[in-house]
Design an enzyme around this catalytic site. Structure first.
Site, PDB file in Angstrom:
ATOM      1  N   HIS A  56       0.735  -1.295   0.089  1.00  0.00           N
ATOM      2  CA  HIS A  56      -0.166  -0.089  -0.088  1.00  0.00           C
ATOM      3  C   HIS A  56       0.955   1.107   0.072  1.00  0.00           C
ATOM      4  O   HIS A  56       2.120   1.285   0.285  1.00  0.00           O
ATOM      5  CB  HIS A  56      -1.070  -0.107   1.234  1.00  0.00           C
ATOM      6  CG  HIS A  56      -1.990  -0.762   0.985  1.00  0.00           C
ATOM      7  ND1 HIS A  56      -1.807  -2.155   1.304  1.00  0.00           N
ATOM      8  CD2 HIS A  56      -3.411  -0.344   0.759  1.00  0.00           C
ATOM      9  CE1 HIS A  56      -3.212  -2.814   1.189  1.00  0.00           C
ATOM     10  NE2 HIS A  56      -4.335  -1.866   0.803  1.00  0.00           N
ATOM     11  N   LYS A  93      -0.493   4.842   4.566  1.00  0.00           N
ATOM     12  CA  LYS A  93      -0.984   3.873   5.213  1.00  0.00           C
ATOM     13  C   LYS A  93      -0.502   3.476   6.705  1.00  0.00           C
ATOM     14  O   LYS A  93       0.548   3.491   6.860  1.00  0.00           O
ATOM     15  CB  LYS A  93      -1.233   2.487   4.459  1.00  0.00           C
ATOM     16  CG  LYS A  93      -2.188   1.623   5.149  1.00  0.00           C
ATOM     17  CD  LYS A  93      -2.499   0.437   4.265  1.00  0.00           C
ATOM     18  CE  LYS A  93      -3.704  -0.548   4.896  1.00  0.00           C
ATOM     19  NZ  LYS A  93      -4.844   0.176   5.385  1.00  0.00           N
TER      20      LYS A  93
HETATM   21  P1  NAD Z   1      -7.227   9.481   5.432  1.00  0.00           P
HETATM   22  O1  NAD Z   1      -6.192   9.647   6.600  1.00  0.00           O
HETATM   23  O2  NAD Z   1      -6.627  10.144   3.944  1.00  0.00           O
HETATM   24  O3  NAD Z   1      -8.585  10.141   5.767  1.00  0.00           O
HETATM   25  C1  NAD Z   1      -9.449   9.892   7.141  1.00  0.00           C
HETATM   26  C2  NAD Z   1     -10.229  10.848   7.489  1.00  0.00           C
HETATM   27  O4  NAD Z   1     -10.943  10.726   8.450  1.00  0.00           O
HETATM   28  C3  NAD Z   1      -9.478  12.113   7.472  1.00  0.00           C
HETATM   29  O5  NAD Z   1     -10.009  13.281   6.672  1.00  0.00           O
HETATM   30  C4  NAD Z   1      -9.731  12.601   9.186  1.00  0.00           C
HETATM   31  O6  NAD Z   1      -9.623  14.058   9.420  1.00  0.00           O
HETATM   32  C5  NAD Z   1     -10.952  12.004   9.248  1.00  0.00           C
HETATM   33  N1  NAD Z   1     -11.436  11.960  10.548  1.00  0.00           N
HETATM   34  C6  NAD Z   1     -10.673  11.721  11.888  1.00  0.00           C
HETATM   35  N2  NAD Z   1     -11.376  11.934  12.768  1.00  0.00           N
HETATM   36  C7  NAD Z   1     -12.658  11.886  12.528  1.00  0.00           C
HETATM   37  C8  NAD Z   1     -13.620  12.403  13.347  1.00  0.00           C
HETATM   38  N3  NAD Z   1     -13.755  12.412  14.493  1.00  0.00           N
HETATM   39  N4  NAD Z   1     -14.882  12.366  12.376  1.00  0.00           N
HETATM   40  C9  NAD Z   1     -15.030  12.592  11.149  1.00  0.00           C
HETATM   41  N5  NAD Z   1     -13.672  12.451  10.510  1.00  0.00           N
HETATM   42  C10 NAD Z   1     -12.665  12.073  11.007  1.00  0.00           C
HETATM   43  O7  NAD Z   1      -7.265   7.737   5.289  1.00  0.00           O
HETATM   44  P2  NAD Z   1      -7.937   7.128   4.099  1.00  0.00           P
HETATM   45  O8  NAD Z   1      -6.908   6.704   2.969  1.00  0.00           O
HETATM   46  O9  NAD Z   1      -9.070   7.628   3.277  1.00  0.00           O
HETATM   47  O10 NAD Z   1      -8.289   5.760   4.842  1.00  0.00           O
HETATM   48  C11 NAD Z   1      -9.419   5.759   5.755  1.00  0.00           C
HETATM   49  C12 NAD Z   1      -9.444   4.373   6.367  1.00  0.00           C
HETATM   50  O11 NAD Z   1     -10.261   3.519   5.188  1.00  0.00           O
HETATM   51  C13 NAD Z   1      -8.477   3.626   6.769  1.00  0.00           C
HETATM   52  O12 NAD Z   1      -8.486   2.767   7.782  1.00  0.00           O
HETATM   53  C14 NAD Z   1      -8.061   3.024   5.669  1.00  0.00           C
HETATM   54  O13 NAD Z   1      -7.301   1.743   5.834  1.00  0.00           O
HETATM   55  C15 NAD Z   1      -9.619   2.401   5.282  1.00  0.00           C
HETATM   56  N6  NAD Z   1      -9.579   2.003   3.793  1.00  0.00           N
HETATM   57  C16 NAD Z   1     -10.672   1.065   3.631  1.00  0.00           C
HETATM   58  C17 NAD Z   1     -10.856   0.413   2.135  1.00  0.00           C
HETATM   59  C18 NAD Z   1     -12.276  -0.724   2.298  1.00  0.00           C
HETATM   60  O14 NAD Z   1     -12.504  -0.861   1.246  1.00  0.00           O
HETATM   61  N7  NAD Z   1     -12.518  -0.916   3.451  1.00  0.00           N
HETATM   62  C19 NAD Z   1     -10.273   1.152   1.183  1.00  0.00           C
HETATM   63  C20 NAD Z   1      -9.316   2.277   1.387  1.00  0.00           C
HETATM   64  C21 NAD Z   1      -9.015   2.467   2.636  1.00  0.00           C
END
Ligand code: NAD
Length: 276
Positions: free
Chosen positions: A157, A161
């Site tokens: 990744h 991450k």
């Molecule tokens: P990222 O860090 O770019 O985004 C996370 C967002 O959540 C940020 O904007 C952050 O400010 C926000 N956040 C934090 N605390 C919060 C709160 N209390 N209320 C609202 N928002 C809040 O991360 P990302 O790359 O977008 O990934 C996010 C998650 O999704 C990770 O755990 C990642 O592993 C997961 N993910 C899952 C899949 C899937 O298919 N399940 C795919 C990609 C990523």
């Protein structure tokens, strides 16, 4: 049927932007509100421009209470503690909760399951892509058929991450463990370093690579005497996860309260209910 009114949590994140882009092009759903962390620099910014689109007239808010009135569902790709808190609110309010967040501890997962037991409709998956759901099925079958082959799961990744192994790698590990009728917790080898000795038969190994902008690569290697079978998946664009999450939110509208996975949404298998 009325459009599903969706809150995007983590609107300022990589997946938040992908979720907003997917949502505005998806029939049957409408962006109701965009939510991010209190104090984040994205609070007050337009959700559309944040996602690289034209302005939508929906500013990102920091309070769920401000976003909740009139909402039907929340799509949440944030952080484990946030997802646990949102699941509890979903149980209280009847909001459909789609959780893409990875890196949850067993305690987090227990709290999310408890929220589902208390009335929330939750769809949680470490990978919302159709291809990964199919791959999990294939891995389960291969693990059963190649019962004495060594299983190694390799993932890569992007450099930002924060959790390892990835949620998707763990889904594949769970699928392999189901195929072998063993517990992943007991059989997984997550790190190797130094003089490890020979490989213990029956274990399921993980290798984690991080770098660049890789959206998500996963391979499952079945290594036997004189041959290797490799099954893999490459995510090229975050829209595959966003579309799966939206599909899950629409599907959950007709379900009883409970904890579901993307495999339930796709009608792929009953056994993958535990793989979150
Ligand atoms: P990222 O860090 O770019 O985004 C996370 C967002 O959540 C940020 O904007 C952050 O400010 C926000 N956040 C934090 N605390 C919060 C709160 N209390 N209320 C609202 N928002 C809040 O991360 P990302 O790359 O977008 O990934 C996010 C998650 O999704 C990770 O755990 C990642 O592993 C997961 N993910 C899952 C899949 C899937 O298919 N399940 C795919 C990609 C990523």
């Amino acid at each position: 049927m009325a459009e599903l009114r969706v809150i995007i949590a983590g609107a300022g994140g990589r997946m938040g932007a992908a979720n907003i882009r997917a949502l505005v092009n998806h029939p049957g759903v409408v962006l109701h509100a965009a939510l991010d962390r209190p104090g984040s620099s994205v609070i007050g910014r337009d959700a559309g421009t944040l996602a690289g689109l034209e302005a939508l007239g929906i500013p990102v808010v920091e309070s769920l209470d401000a976003a909740l009135p009139g909402a039907d569902a929340i799509i949440d790709f944030t952080a484990p503690a946030v997802s646990v808190a949102l699941a509890q609110r979903a149980a209280d309010t009847g909001l459909i909760h789609v959780i893409g967040t990875t890196g949850c501890t067993p305690e987090d997962d227990a709290a999310i399951a408890a929220a589902a037991g208390a009335g929330a409709r939750i769809v949680k998956s470490g990978n919302f892509s159709l291809g990964m759901a199919v791959l999990s099925n294939l891995v389960e079958q291969a693990a059963a058929a190649l019962a004495d082959y060594d299983i190694e799961i390799v993932e890569m990744h992007h450099s930002r991450k924060v959790d390892a192994p990835s949620g998707s790698a763990l889904i594949l590990g769970e699928a392999a463990a189901r195929g072998r009728a063993v517990s992943l917790e007991e059989k997984s080898v997550r790190v190797r370093d130094g003089h490890t000795g020979p490989r213990e038969a029956g274990t399921i190994g993980f290798a984690t690579l991080r770098g660049g902008t890789v959206v998500g690569d996963h391979s499952v290697i079945f290594a036997g005497p004189g041959e290797r079978l490799e099954l893999g998946h490459r995510a090229e664009d975050r829209s595959i996860f966003a579309n799966g999450a939206l599909r899950s939110a629409l599907w959950a509208r007709d379900q009883a309260p409970g904890l579901y996975t993307i495999a339930d949404v796709l009608g792929l298998t009953q056994s993958s209910r535990t793989s979150s």
